[in-house]
Design an enzyme around this catalytic site. Structure first.
Site, PDB file in Angstrom:
ATOM      1  N   LYS A   6     -23.573 -38.967  58.187  1.00  0.00           N
ATOM      2  CA  LYS A   6     -23.221 -37.669  57.602  1.00  0.00           C
ATOM      3  C   LYS A   6     -23.847 -37.538  56.215  1.00  0.00           C
ATOM      4  O   LYS A   6     -24.277 -38.523  55.639  1.00  0.00           O
ATOM      5  CB  LYS A   6     -21.700 -37.536  57.533  1.00  0.00           C
ATOM      6  CG  LYS A   6     -21.053 -38.604  56.668  1.00  0.00           C
ATOM      7  CD  LYS A   6     -19.542 -38.586  56.796  1.00  0.00           C
ATOM      8  CE  LYS A   6     -18.942 -39.631  55.896  1.00  0.00           C
ATOM      9  NZ  LYS A   6     -17.576 -39.972  56.235  1.00  0.00           N
TER      10      LYS A   6
ATOM     11  N   ARG B  56      -5.291 -35.226  56.248  1.00  0.00           N
ATOM     12  CA  ARG B  56      -6.433 -34.352  56.026  1.00  0.00           C
ATOM     13  C   ARG B  56      -6.539 -33.464  57.264  1.00  0.00           C
ATOM     14  O   ARG B  56      -6.221 -32.295  57.228  1.00  0.00           O
ATOM     15  CB  ARG B  56      -7.687 -35.228  55.839  1.00  0.00           C
ATOM     16  CG  ARG B  56      -8.944 -34.496  55.548  1.00  0.00           C
ATOM     17  CD  ARG B  56     -10.054 -35.438  55.063  1.00  0.00           C
ATOM     18  NE  ARG B  56     -10.586 -36.316  56.112  1.00  0.00           N
ATOM     19  CZ  ARG B  56     -11.608 -37.162  55.941  1.00  0.00           C
ATOM     20  NH1 ARG B  56     -12.194 -37.247  54.744  1.00  0.00           N
ATOM     21  NH2 ARG B  56     -12.047 -37.921  56.923  1.00  0.00           N
TER      22      ARG B  56
ATOM     23  N   HIS C  50      -8.343 -42.257  60.864  1.00  0.00           N
ATOM     24  CA  HIS C  50      -9.102 -42.721  59.704  1.00  0.00           C
ATOM     25  C   HIS C  50      -8.130 -43.331  58.698  1.00  0.00           C
ATOM     26  O   HIS C  50      -7.062 -42.765  58.454  1.00  0.00           O
ATOM     27  CB  HIS C  50      -9.827 -41.506  59.092  1.00  0.00           C
ATOM     28  CG  HIS C  50     -10.932 -41.860  58.138  1.00  0.00           C
ATOM     29  ND1 HIS C  50     -11.718 -42.988  58.289  1.00  0.00           N
ATOM     30  CD2 HIS C  50     -11.395 -41.219  57.035  1.00  0.00           C
ATOM     31  CE1 HIS C  50     -12.611 -43.015  57.303  1.00  0.00           C
ATOM     32  NE2 HIS C  50     -12.437 -41.960  56.536  1.00  0.00           N
TER      33      HIS C  50
ATOM     34  N   ARG D  47     -16.421 -47.401  62.984  1.00  0.00           N
ATOM     35  CA  ARG D  47     -17.284 -46.394  62.345  1.00  0.00           C
ATOM     36  C   ARG D  47     -17.821 -46.958  61.040  1.00  0.00           C
ATOM     37  O   ARG D  47     -17.116 -47.067  60.051  1.00  0.00           O
ATOM     38  CB  ARG D  47     -16.501 -45.097  62.108  1.00  0.00           C
ATOM     39  CG  ARG D  47     -15.973 -44.477  63.413  1.00  0.00           C
ATOM     40  CD  ARG D  47     -15.343 -43.121  63.169  1.00  0.00           C
ATOM     41  NE  ARG D  47     -14.319 -43.178  62.141  1.00  0.00           N
ATOM     42  CZ  ARG D  47     -13.035 -43.469  62.351  1.00  0.00           C
ATOM     43  NH1 ARG D  47     -12.600 -43.723  63.580  1.00  0.00           N
ATOM     44  NH2 ARG D  47     -12.199 -43.506  61.344  1.00  0.00           N
TER      45      ARG D  47
ATOM     46  N   TYR E  88     -32.283 -32.041  23.688  1.00  0.00           N
ATOM     47  CA  TYR E  88     -31.406 -30.891  23.425  1.00  0.00           C
ATOM     48  C   TYR E  88     -30.230 -31.264  22.546  1.00  0.00           C
ATOM     49  O   TYR E  88     -29.643 -32.341  22.708  1.00  0.00           O
ATOM     50  CB  TYR E  88     -30.829 -30.360  24.735  1.00  0.00           C
ATOM     51  CG  TYR E  88     -31.782 -29.518  25.536  1.00  0.00           C
ATOM     52  CD1 TYR E  88     -32.345 -28.363  25.003  1.00  0.00           C
ATOM     53  CD2 TYR E  88     -32.092 -29.879  26.846  1.00  0.00           C
ATOM     54  CE1 TYR E  88     -33.205 -27.585  25.775  1.00  0.00           C
ATOM     55  CE2 TYR E  88     -32.942 -29.108  27.610  1.00  0.00           C
ATOM     56  CZ  TYR E  88     -33.507 -27.950  27.073  1.00  0.00           C
ATOM     57  OH  TYR E  88     -34.347 -27.199  27.816  1.00  0.00           O
TER      58      TYR E  88
ATOM     59  N   CYS F 251     -32.088 -33.730  30.579  1.00  0.00           N
ATOM     60  CA  CYS F 251     -32.457 -32.335  30.826  1.00  0.00           C
ATOM     61  C   CYS F 251     -32.420 -32.068  32.337  1.00  0.00           C
ATOM     62  O   CYS F 251     -32.128 -32.951  33.123  1.00  0.00           O
ATOM     63  CB  CYS F 251     -33.865 -32.040  30.310  1.00  0.00           C
ATOM     64  SG  CYS F 251     -34.190 -32.674  28.666  1.00  0.00           S
ATOM     65  N   MET F 252     -32.789 -30.853  32.733  1.00  0.00           N
ATOM     66  CA  MET F 252     -32.716 -30.509  34.154  1.00  0.00           C
ATOM     67  C   MET F 252     -33.675 -31.357  34.992  1.00  0.00           C
ATOM     68  O   MET F 252     -33.310 -31.864  36.041  1.00  0.00           O
ATOM     69  CB  MET F 252     -33.009 -29.023  34.352  1.00  0.00           C
ATOM     70  CG  MET F 252     -32.758 -28.565  35.775  1.00  0.00           C
ATOM     71  SD  MET F 252     -33.165 -26.845  36.032  1.00  0.00           S
ATOM     72  CE  MET F 252     -31.709 -26.023  35.424  1.00  0.00           C
ATOM     73  N   ASP F 253     -34.926 -31.529  34.491  1.00  0.00           N
ATOM     74  CA  ASP F 253     -35.921 -32.225  35.303  1.00  0.00           C
ATOM     75  C   ASP F 253     -36.478 -33.468  34.634  1.00  0.00           C
ATOM     76  O   ASP F 253     -37.380 -34.107  35.172  1.00  0.00           O
ATOM     77  CB  ASP F 253     -37.125 -31.301  35.570  1.00  0.00           C
ATOM     78  CG  ASP F 253     -36.685 -29.934  35.988  1.00  0.00           C
ATOM     79  OD1 ASP F 253     -36.069 -29.835  37.056  1.00  0.00           O
ATOM     80  OD2 ASP F 253     -36.923 -28.974  35.224  1.00  0.00           O
TER      81      ASP F 253
HETATM   82  C1  LIG Z   1     -17.207 -41.238  56.371  1.00  0.00           C
HETATM   83  C2  LIG Z   1     -16.339 -41.679  57.443  1.00  0.00           C
HETATM   84  C3  LIG Z   1     -16.335 -43.029  57.864  1.00  0.00           C
HETATM   85  C4  LIG Z   1     -17.139 -44.107  57.204  1.00  0.00           C
HETATM   86  O1  LIG Z   1     -16.472 -44.603  56.075  1.00  0.00           O
HETATM   87  P1  LIG Z   1     -17.134 -45.736  55.154  1.00  0.00           P
HETATM   88  O2  LIG Z   1     -16.098 -46.040  54.168  1.00  0.00           O
HETATM   89  O3  LIG Z   1     -18.348 -45.133  54.558  1.00  0.00           O
HETATM   90  O4  LIG Z   1     -17.452 -46.857  56.052  1.00  0.00           O
HETATM   91  C5  LIG Z   1     -15.572 -43.354  58.966  1.00  0.00           C
HETATM   92  N1  LIG Z   1     -14.825 -42.423  59.599  1.00  0.00           N
HETATM   93  C6  LIG Z   1     -14.778 -41.132  59.202  1.00  0.00           C
HETATM   94  C7  LIG Z   1     -13.924 -40.175  59.962  1.00  0.00           C
HETATM   95  C8  LIG Z   1     -15.518 -40.719  58.110  1.00  0.00           C
HETATM   96  O5  LIG Z   1     -15.481 -39.446  57.725  1.00  0.00           O
END
Ligand SMILES: *Cc1c(COP(=O)(O)O)cnc(C)c1O
Length: 830
Positions: free
Chosen positions: A499, A597, A626, A682, A725, A773-775
């Site tokens: 992601k 969540r 999660h 995951r 700046y 700065c920005m860049d």
């Molecule tokens: C981002 C995410 C993970 C991964 O978590 P890490 O701490 O980066 O390993 C696992 N499950 C869900 C639902 C997530 O959104």
């Protein structure tokens, strides 16, 4: 060299195959590298990333007829009546046996065996460069130095070889014996013993001992006595008359004393060597100044002396040592082309591996271009024959367009397929004739080596000239993936979290690598990210965590499997699914066990099961939750309650839908609670090499992303001057201030300015002066060695993402994902 199937059966000590006369000269261990099916012997190896037996049927369909396997394949897939199967108890051992016997056919061939933690490949290439003008050397391609890489390298020995140079790399105790038996080196070199790969070894001393095992039968062994531990371990194992020791620190007991003088102005080093026992001394010059290069030069001198040569006689070759770059870079180019650049060596073996790499990155139907310079002809008697082979190889790989650049290759133009080949005698001619628009959408391999000036071509085709880049080390990611793979049960699937565009690293290249590596699923946040992956040819299952989209058609038509976290969403998907006529579309049920969540709660389960049972539009593929506080040991009670609730709820779901997979662990969860791995885990942040625990349990992870920029200007200012700046950077002493082209718009957060953070330049930490700065921003390089054009690390191997996050009061996830999309991503593999 060719071996008959009969001879191979004999070597492997197995029954005579049905087609004993089949001739084999290519060994294949990875089905994706298949090029010459008829002449190939496939080894069905079992590795952490998969079981080679799974590819037998496909390879058979593609024409392979010789297989080394542990068991015969199921004839349900094909009847295999015309294939040879060599059935052995251990496929890897069979590959090694074959290599050992092949090596043994050349008993009088001198072979240099190189081991060590770093620098093996560079030393090998240096020796090749120094020696190849006078003798025909055969060497490991790139860094093929593993239990599988070494046998494949040795297989390349041909009767006309006059010297072999092979690397041996180990990652745990007990591996060296097999490598030594295969390589059978006559001269041994150990580059150094680092702390890396400490995993398999109890101590550094153990590691020295294991490496030294390579040398038990060598006539001469070259090593440096400047590392006291290595010197002591080597002295125990290697008799003095077999050792050739070097010292750069003036050790009087060393056989060869080396003294280096660095000439910064000319970027070179003068090296004096004194080998009194051998009555040899002299001077050479190398075009490098780094410590690593000086170490390499010392060992190269030692190796030449071990071979009975006088290094001074090769002084010209020393001055022309090329910069060894073994990396294959992947760069986004203009008009959506993708550039693969390979500056390793312009020879047939390295072209072959680059084409293999390219082939794996190719999406179906993608147009391909290969840009080739004059190829290396040292050690080749028949140049025409060599170009013929190269042409055949390019045809074999289905390359659409070939561009040759150089006088030699242009002379051989007629050998290449006429349709779409073009030839130029110089890079300048190429630049004059071609425009970047001709290369849109193509996958382009730019092959080059030192002195080929192909960088100009790369520059022409590169998309953005902004000098700040995020380098993404795909090998490091594979390494991290495999570390977790090894901690899990073989049956546990890994969902790789890509992601936020792969935590900022860019999702497509990562996804491609993870797909090859055998991840079970990819997970992205939104459907658009998933669409991009599908459009670039990613075929593996993809989970979409936040599927709220207006266009469900894309979701269904691209097999993007949504997370479902509420009844509203479930109803919407079922309704849309009915409208588009889908059936049994896989979805993933999210339970809320404590994160609060998104997700179904325990009291929803009965209704959820009955609603899912009452339709056939969607089918629950997995159920997951999660953890809210996996990395907070003081809250483990809470985490335990999450596990308990997950077990309770998910088993009710599983009773109702027996095929359903279950998963709850994220990165930290895998390290801390492996007993809850269920069917999948995951893996997120740790895949990118960022440890989440400070107890050492994740110290073997390697950073994947490094953010670099370059110095574009340097000025000297006196004390009291203000910089930037708001005049916030006040110099307290006379200073050298460098300007670097990175700012908050690139993701370098403004809060890091005014001395709150530093960057890394040539081994020194240099504080950021004044406001970012920005860049652009300014850094104090008064105490560093620093010139315009020098590379600057913002984070990577020397500056931790975690430290930057600490300074900002945030977490590494935010730092990684904040690198702006205008920063060019460069992907590479060794
Ligand atoms: C981002 C995410 C993970 C991964 O978590 P890490 O701490 O980066 O390993 C696992 N499950 C869900 C639902 C997530 O959104």
């Amino acid at each position: 060299m060719q071996y008959s199937a009969l001879r191979i059966a004999d070597i492997l000590n197995v029954a005579t195959p049905i087609y004993p006369d089949a001739l084999i000269d290519v060994l294949l261990t990875d089905s994706r590298s298949l090029t010459y099916p008829e002449r190939t012997l496939f080894f069905a190896l079992t590795t952490p990333s998969g079981d080679g037996h799974r590819y037998v049927a496909e390879l058979y369909r593609r024409g392979v007829r010789n297989f080394v396997v542990r068991r015969r394949p199921d004839t349900a897939d094909a009847c295999y009546t015309d294939a040879n199967f060599f059935v052995v108890p251990d496929v890897r051992a069979a590959l090694q046996q074959l290599a050992r016997i092949h090596r043994g056919k050349f008993p009088s061939l001198p072979v240099i065996g190189i081991t060590g933690s770093r620098g093996k490949t560079t030393l090998k290439e240096w020796l090749h460069h120094l020696l190849s003008s006078s003798i025909h050397t055969v060497r490991s391609p790139r860094s093929y130095n593993s239990q599988i890489g070494v046998p494949l390298s040795l297989w390349e020995i041909t009767p006309d070889a006059e010297l072999g140079i092979f690397e041996a790399g180990i990652s745990e105790k007990g591996e060296m014996d097999a490598l030594r038996d295969m390589i059978a080196p006559t001269i041994g070199v150990i580059t150094n013993v680092g702390i890396e790969h400490a995993d398999g070894f109890a101590s550094r001393s153990d590691k020295c001992d294991e490496k030294i095992k390579l040398f038990s039968a060598c006539q001469k062994v070259v090593y440096s006595v400047d590392d006291p531990l290595l010197a002591q371990r080597a002295a125990c194992a290697i008799q003095p008359e077999r050792s050739i020791t070097v010292s750069r620190l003036g050790d009087n007991n060393a056989d060869i004393k080396i003294h280096c003088t660095i000439n910064r102005a000319e970027s070179c080093a003068d090296i004096h060597f004194d080998a009194h026992h051998f009555h040899l001394n002299g001077n050479i010059k190398i075009p490098f100044t780094s410590e690593a290069a000086l170490d390499n030069a010392s060992l190269a001198i030692g190796t030449l002396i071990a071979m009975g040569m006088n290094p001074s006689e090769l002084s010209e070759r020393f001055t022309s040592i090329p910069n060894i770059d073994t990396r294959l870079n992947v760069i986004e180019g203009v008009n959506n082309c993708i550039l693969i650049t390979d500056h390793y060596a312009a020879d047939y073996p390295s072209l072959m591996s680059a084409l293999d790499f390219m082939n794996r990155r190719r999406t179906s139907g993608q147009h391909t271009t290969v840009i080739l310079p004059d190829m290396e002809t040292v050690g080749t008697d028949d140049v025409e024959h060599m170009y013929k082979n190269i042409s055949l190889l390019l045809v074999k790989y289905g390359i659409d367009r070939i561009i040759g650049i150089g006088e030699e290759i242009t002379r051989h133009a007629c050998i290449f397929p006429s349709g779409n080949s073009r030839f130029y005698t110089s890079v300048a001619d190429f630049m004059a004739a071609e425009t970047p628009t001709d290369f849109g959408h193509s996958l382009i391999l730019v092959k080059g080596a030192e002195n080929h000036n192909t960088e100009q071509i790369t520059e022409m085709l590169e998309a953005r000239q902004h000098e700040t880049v995020l380098e993404v080390d795909l090998d490091a990611m594979v390494h991290n993936f495999n570390i977790f793979r090894a901690q899990l049960k073989p049956s546990t699937g890994i969902v790789a979290m890509v992601k936020a565009s792969g935590y900022g690293a860019g999702s497509y290249e990562l996804a491609k690598t993870l797909q090859n590596q055998g991840a079970a699923y990819l997970a992205v946040a939104v459907a658009d990210e998933a669409m991009d992956l599908r459009n670039s040819g990613i075929t593996m299952p993809i989970m979409v965590l936040n599927p709220k989209v207006t266009n469900y058609h894309t979701l269904f038509s691209h097999m993007l499997e949504p997370e479902v976290y509420s009844f509203d969403l479930l109803h919407e998907i079922i309704e849309e699914g009915r409208r588009y006529g889908v059936k049994d579309f896989p979805i993933h049920i999210k339970l809320d066990t404590g994160m609060h969540r998104l997700g179904f709660i325990e009291s929803d389960i009965d209704q959820l099961i009955s609603e899912l049972k009452s339709q056939d539009i969607v089918t629950p593929r997995s159920v997951f939750s999660h953890l809210a506080a996996a990395d907070c040991p003081d809250m483990d009670d809470y985490t335990m309650e999450q596990f308990t609730m997950f077990e309770r709820c998910s088993s009710r779901m599983k009773d109702a839908f027996p095929g359903m997979l279950r998963h709850i662990l994220n990165s930290t969860g895998i390290t801390r609670f492996p007993q809850y791995q269920y069917d999948m885990v995951r893996l997120g942040i740790c895949l990118y090499g960022i440890p989440t625990l400070s107890d050492g349990s994740q110290n073997d992870l390697q950073p994947v992303s490094s953010l670099y920029t370059v110095v574009i200007s340097i000025k000297n200012w006196s004390a009291g001057t203000t910089v930037g700046y708001g005049r916030k950077g006040v110099l307290t002493r006379d200073s050298r201030i460098a300007t670097i082209p990175i700012g908050y718009a690139d993701g370098l957060r403004r809060a890091l300015g005014c001395g709150h953070s530093s960057v890394w330049v040539n081994g020194s930490l240099c504080p950021i002066i004044g406001n970012i700065c920005m860049d652009i921003c300014m850094v104090d390089v008064t105490d560093a060695r620093c010139e315009v054009g020098d590379r600057v690390e913002i984070f990577g191997h020397n500056i931790n993402v975690a430290d930057i996050a600490d300074k900002l009061g945030t977490i590494p996830y935010e730092v990684l994902s904040s690198v702006s999309s205008r920063v060019k991503r460069i992907y590479f593999r060794e």
